[in-house]
Motif scaffolding. Structure first.
Motif, PDB file in Angstrom:
ATOM      1  N   LYS A  15       0.827  -1.224   0.000  1.00 20.01           N
ATOM      2  CA  LYS A  15       0.000   0.000   0.000  1.00 20.01           C
ATOM      3  C   LYS A  15       0.856   1.266   0.000  1.00 20.01           C
ATOM      4  CE  LYS A  15      -2.131  -1.049   3.833  1.00 20.01           C
ATOM      5  NZ  LYS A  15      -1.440  -2.348   4.074  1.00 20.01           N
ATOM      6  N   SER A  16       1.831   1.303   0.914  1.00 15.32           N
ATOM      7  CA  SER A  16       2.633   2.520   1.042  1.00 15.32           C
ATOM      8  C   SER A  16       3.542   2.728  -0.166  1.00 15.32           C
ATOM      9  CB  SER A  16       3.467   2.472   2.326  1.00 15.32           C
ATOM     10  OG  SER A  16       2.605   2.400   3.443  1.00 15.32           O
ATOM     11  N   THR A  17       3.982   1.626  -0.749  1.00 15.97           N
ATOM     12  CA  THR A  17       4.809   1.724  -1.953  1.00 15.97           C
ATOM     13  C   THR A  17       4.007   2.381  -3.073  1.00 15.97           C
ATOM     14  OG1 THR A  17       5.965  -0.291  -1.287  1.00 15.97           O
ATOM     15  CG2 THR A  17       6.231   0.405  -3.568  1.00 15.97           C
ATOM     16  N   LEU A  18       2.749   1.980  -3.212  1.00 20.09           N
ATOM     17  CA  LEU A  18       1.911   2.592  -4.245  1.00 20.09           C
ATOM     18  C   LEU A  18       1.587   4.040  -3.890  1.00 20.09           C
ATOM     19  CD1 LEU A  18       0.398   2.256  -6.911  1.00 20.09           C
ATOM     20  CD2 LEU A  18      -1.634   1.692  -5.579  1.00 20.09           C
ATOM     21  N   PHE A  19       1.264   4.267  -2.622  1.00 17.07           N
ATOM     22  CA  PHE A  19       0.979   5.634  -2.157  1.00 17.07           C
ATOM     23  C   PHE A  19       2.150   6.549  -2.512  1.00 17.07           C
ATOM     24  CE2 PHE A  19       1.404   8.954   1.032  1.00 17.07           C
ATOM     25  CZ  PHE A  19       0.133   9.481   1.120  1.00 17.07           C
ATOM     26  N   ASN A  20       3.360   6.104  -2.194  1.00 19.68           N
ATOM     27  CA  ASN A  20       4.542   6.930  -2.459  1.00 19.68           C
ATOM     28  C   ASN A  20       4.739   7.155  -3.954  1.00 19.68           C
ATOM     29  OD1 ASN A  20       5.118   7.191   0.260  1.00 19.68           O
ATOM     30  ND2 ASN A  20       6.446   5.395   0.294  1.00 19.68           N
ATOM     31  N   ARG A  21       4.428   6.145  -4.734  1.00 23.51           N
ATOM     32  CA  ARG A  21       4.555   6.299  -6.190  1.00 23.51           C
ATOM     33  C   ARG A  21       3.550   7.325  -6.712  1.00 23.51           C
ATOM     34  NH1 ARG A  21       6.688   4.017 -10.564  1.00 23.51           N
ATOM     35  NH2 ARG A  21       7.846   2.481  -9.377  1.00 23.51           N
ATOM     36  N   LEU A  22       2.332   7.302  -6.178  1.00 24.20           N
ATOM     37  CA  LEU A  22       1.286   8.225  -6.648  1.00 24.20           C
ATOM     38  C   LEU A  22       1.509   9.649  -6.143  1.00 24.20           C
ATOM     39  CD1 LEU A  22      -1.904   6.017  -6.090  1.00 24.20           C
ATOM     40  CD2 LEU A  22      -0.883   6.631  -8.302  1.00 24.20           C
ATOM     41  N   VAL A  23       2.044   9.754  -4.939  1.00 23.86           N
ATOM     42  CA  VAL A  23       2.129  11.061  -4.279  1.00 23.86           C
ATOM     43  C   VAL A  23       3.492  11.720  -4.467  1.00 23.86           C
ATOM     44  CG1 VAL A  23       2.116  12.185  -2.005  1.00 23.86           C
ATOM     45  CG2 VAL A  23       0.329  10.540  -2.597  1.00 23.86           C
ATOM     46  N   GLY A  24       4.531  10.917  -4.557  1.00 30.62           N
ATOM     47  CA  GLY A  24       5.864  11.498  -4.646  1.00 30.62           C
ATOM     48  C   GLY A  24       6.151  12.292  -3.392  1.00 30.62           C
ATOM     49  N   LYS A  25       6.534  13.526  -3.535  1.00 33.37           N
ATOM     50  CA  LYS A  25       6.886  14.334  -2.371  1.00 33.37           C
ATOM     51  C   LYS A  25       5.718  15.196  -1.889  1.00 33.37           C
ATOM     52  CE  LYS A  25      11.687  13.926  -2.423  1.00 33.37           C
ATOM     53  NZ  LYS A  25      11.555  12.466  -2.540  1.00 33.37           N
ATOM     54  N   ARG A  26       4.568  15.094  -2.575  1.00 35.06           N
ATOM     55  CA  ARG A  26       3.450  15.981  -2.231  1.00 35.06           C
ATOM     56  C   ARG A  26       2.639  15.423  -1.074  1.00 35.06           C
ATOM     57  NH1 ARG A  26       4.027  15.146  -7.385  1.00 35.06           N
ATOM     58  NH2 ARG A  26       2.414  13.556  -7.414  1.00 35.06           N
ATOM     59  N   LEU A  27       3.299  15.140   0.004  1.00 39.96           N
ATOM     60  CA  LEU A  27       2.660  14.488   1.141  1.00 39.96           C
ATOM     61  C   LEU A  27       2.075  15.507   2.107  1.00 39.96           C
ATOM     62  CD1 LEU A  27       2.188  11.877   2.819  1.00 39.96           C
ATOM     63  CD2 LEU A  27       4.433  12.260   3.808  1.00 39.96           C
ATOM     64  N   ALA A  28       0.834  15.270   2.471  1.00 38.07           N
ATOM     65  CA  ALA A  28       0.215  16.083   3.506  1.00 38.07           C
ATOM     66  C   ALA A  28      -0.284  15.133   4.577  1.00 38.07           C
ATOM     67  CB  ALA A  28      -0.949  16.885   2.937  1.00 38.07           C
ATOM     68  N   LEU A  29      -0.413  15.607   5.792  1.00 36.92           N
ATOM     69  CA  LEU A  29      -0.882  14.731   6.858  1.00 36.92           C
ATOM     70  C   LEU A  29      -2.332  15.038   7.198  1.00 36.92           C
ATOM     71  CD1 LEU A  29       2.229  14.716   9.187  1.00 36.92           C
ATOM     72  CD2 LEU A  29       1.383  12.829   7.805  1.00 36.92           C
ATOM     73  N   VAL A  36      -5.338   9.978  14.022  1.00 34.39           N
ATOM     74  CA  VAL A  36      -5.527   9.769  12.584  1.00 34.39           C
ATOM     75  C   VAL A  36      -4.255  10.095  11.813  1.00 34.39           C
ATOM     76  CG1 VAL A  36      -6.790  10.580  10.573  1.00 34.39           C
ATOM     77  CG2 VAL A  36      -8.011  10.064  12.669  1.00 34.39           C
ATOM     78  N   THR A  37      -3.534  11.106  12.300  1.00 32.28           N
ATOM     79  CA  THR A  37      -2.303  11.506  11.624  1.00 32.28           C
ATOM     80  C   THR A  37      -1.350  10.316  11.505  1.00 32.28           C
ATOM     81  OG1 THR A  37      -2.580  13.637  12.657  1.00 32.28           O
ATOM     82  CG2 THR A  37      -0.480  13.227  11.613  1.00 32.28           C
ATOM     83  N   ARG A  38      -1.302   9.551  12.569  1.00 27.19           N
ATOM     84  CA  ARG A  38      -0.384   8.424  12.593  1.00 27.19           C
ATOM     85  C   ARG A  38      -0.896   7.280  11.724  1.00 27.19           C
ATOM     86  NH1 ARG A  38      -0.786   6.302  18.010  1.00 27.19           N
ATOM     87  NH2 ARG A  38      -2.277   4.941  16.993  1.00 27.19           N
ATOM     88  N   ASP A  39      -2.212   7.112  11.713  1.00 29.84           N
ATOM     89  CA  ASP A  39      -2.772   5.903  11.124  1.00 29.84           C
ATOM     90  C   ASP A  39      -3.205   6.045   9.667  1.00 29.84           C
ATOM     91  OD1 ASP A  39      -2.382   4.632  13.490  1.00 29.84           O
ATOM     92  OD2 ASP A  39      -4.388   4.997  14.236  1.00 29.84           O
ATOM     93  N   LEU A  40      -3.551   7.243   9.265  1.00 27.00           N
ATOM     94  CA  LEU A  40      -3.961   7.473   7.884  1.00 27.00           C
ATOM     95  C   LEU A  40      -3.092   8.586   7.315  1.00 27.00           C
ATOM     96  CD1 LEU A  40      -7.867   7.513   8.261  1.00 27.00           C
ATOM     97  CD2 LEU A  40      -6.472   5.636   7.420  1.00 27.00           C
ATOM     98  N   ARG A  41      -2.459   8.315   6.193  1.00 27.53           N
ATOM     99  CA  ARG A  41      -1.650   9.345   5.527  1.00 27.53           C
ATOM    100  C   ARG A  41      -2.402   9.796   4.295  1.00 27.53           C
ATOM    101  NH1 ARG A  41       4.038   8.234   3.741  1.00 27.53           N
ATOM    102  NH2 ARG A  41       3.190   6.319   2.882  1.00 27.53           N
ATOM    103  N   GLU A  42      -2.422  11.094   4.094  1.00 29.89           N
ATOM    104  CA  GLU A  42      -3.152  11.638   2.946  1.00 29.89           C
ATOM    105  C   GLU A  42      -2.180  12.402   2.053  1.00 29.89           C
ATOM    106  OE1 GLU A  42      -7.163  13.441   3.681  1.00 29.89           O
ATOM    107  OE2 GLU A  42      -6.144  15.209   2.883  1.00 29.89           O
ATOM    108  N   GLY A  43      -2.356  12.277   0.761  1.00 22.57           N
ATOM    109  CA  GLY A  43      -1.486  13.004  -0.153  1.00 22.57           C
ATOM    110  C   GLY A  43      -2.223  13.339  -1.440  1.00 22.57           C
ATOM    111  N   GLU A  44      -1.631  14.229  -2.223  1.00 24.23           N
ATOM    112  CA  GLU A  44      -2.197  14.598  -3.520  1.00 24.23           C
ATOM    113  C   GLU A  44      -1.569  13.719  -4.592  1.00 24.23           C
ATOM    114  OE1 GLU A  44      -4.826  16.429  -4.256  1.00 24.23           O
ATOM    115  OE2 GLU A  44      -4.992  16.507  -2.073  1.00 24.23           O
TER     116      GLU A  44
END
Ligand code: GDP
Ligand code: MG
Length: 163
Positions: A15-29, A36-44
């Motif tokens: 999951k996180s590998t795909l998340f990182n591929r989709l989001v790159g560096k545009r990570l928001a919490l 929730v911050t710890r358990d769910l990561r949100e990104g563009e």
């Protein structure tokens, strides 16, 4: 409001590998609720011409007193409520495990819009698991390799009418 895709599935499916591929560096919490911050990561996310919000159900890997199954349920239900659609990932190399069935049940009960992804499908090792994924009754799986970037075009095709 932007389309939101939640990536759900048991620990270690990618999951996180795909998340990182989709989001790159545009990570928001996610910061609206404690924990929730710890358990769910949100990104563009960016995929082809599409822009959408993606949620990674992280936090399952942490050891706590609560059972993994309980945490999986709670987090997944929360992610489903926040999302317009869910990408339910299994590990095509491992095949469909009992834990995967639990997620399938949650997604069915919540009547979530589900995209089924069979990850780690690069090479031949994932072929059996990819075929098994049909048994979940959640439609045609998309063969993905989050690590190698395979299946991204198929994912784009499925997401395009939704986003
Ligand atoms: P999560 O627990 O679901 O977030 O899974 P991770 O993204 O942390 O990945 C778990 C492990 O699977 C890591 O060692 C990744 O490098 C590996 N992994 C992720 N995607 C792929 C893939 O497409 N192919 C293979 N072979 N390994 C992958
Ligand atoms: Mg993770």
């Amino acid at each position: 409001m932007s389309f939101t895709l939640a990536i759900v599935g048991r620990p270690n499916v990618g999951k996180s590998t795909l998340f990182n591929r989709l989001v790159g560096k545009r990570l928001a919490l996610v910061d609206d609720q404690p924990g929730v911050t710890r358990d769910l990561r949100e990104g563009e996310a960016r995929l082809g011409e599409l822009r959408f919000t993606v949620i990674d159900t992280a936090g399952l890997e942490e050891a706590t007193d609560e059972s993994l199954q309980g945490r999986m349920r709670k987090l997944t239900e929360r992610a489903v409520e926040m999302a317009d659609a869910c990408l339910f990932m299994i590990d095509a190399r491992a095949g469909v495990l009992p834990a995967d069935e639990i997620f399938a049940d949650i997604l069915r009960r919540k009547s979530a819009q589900v995209i089924l992804g069979a990850n780690k499908a690069e090479g031949r090792a994932g072929e059996g698991g990819y075929v098994e994924a049909w048994s979940l009754g959640l439609g045609d799986p998309i063969a993905l390799s989050a690590e190698h970037g395979e299946g991204m075009f198929d994912l784009l095709q499925v997401l395009r009418p939704l986003v």
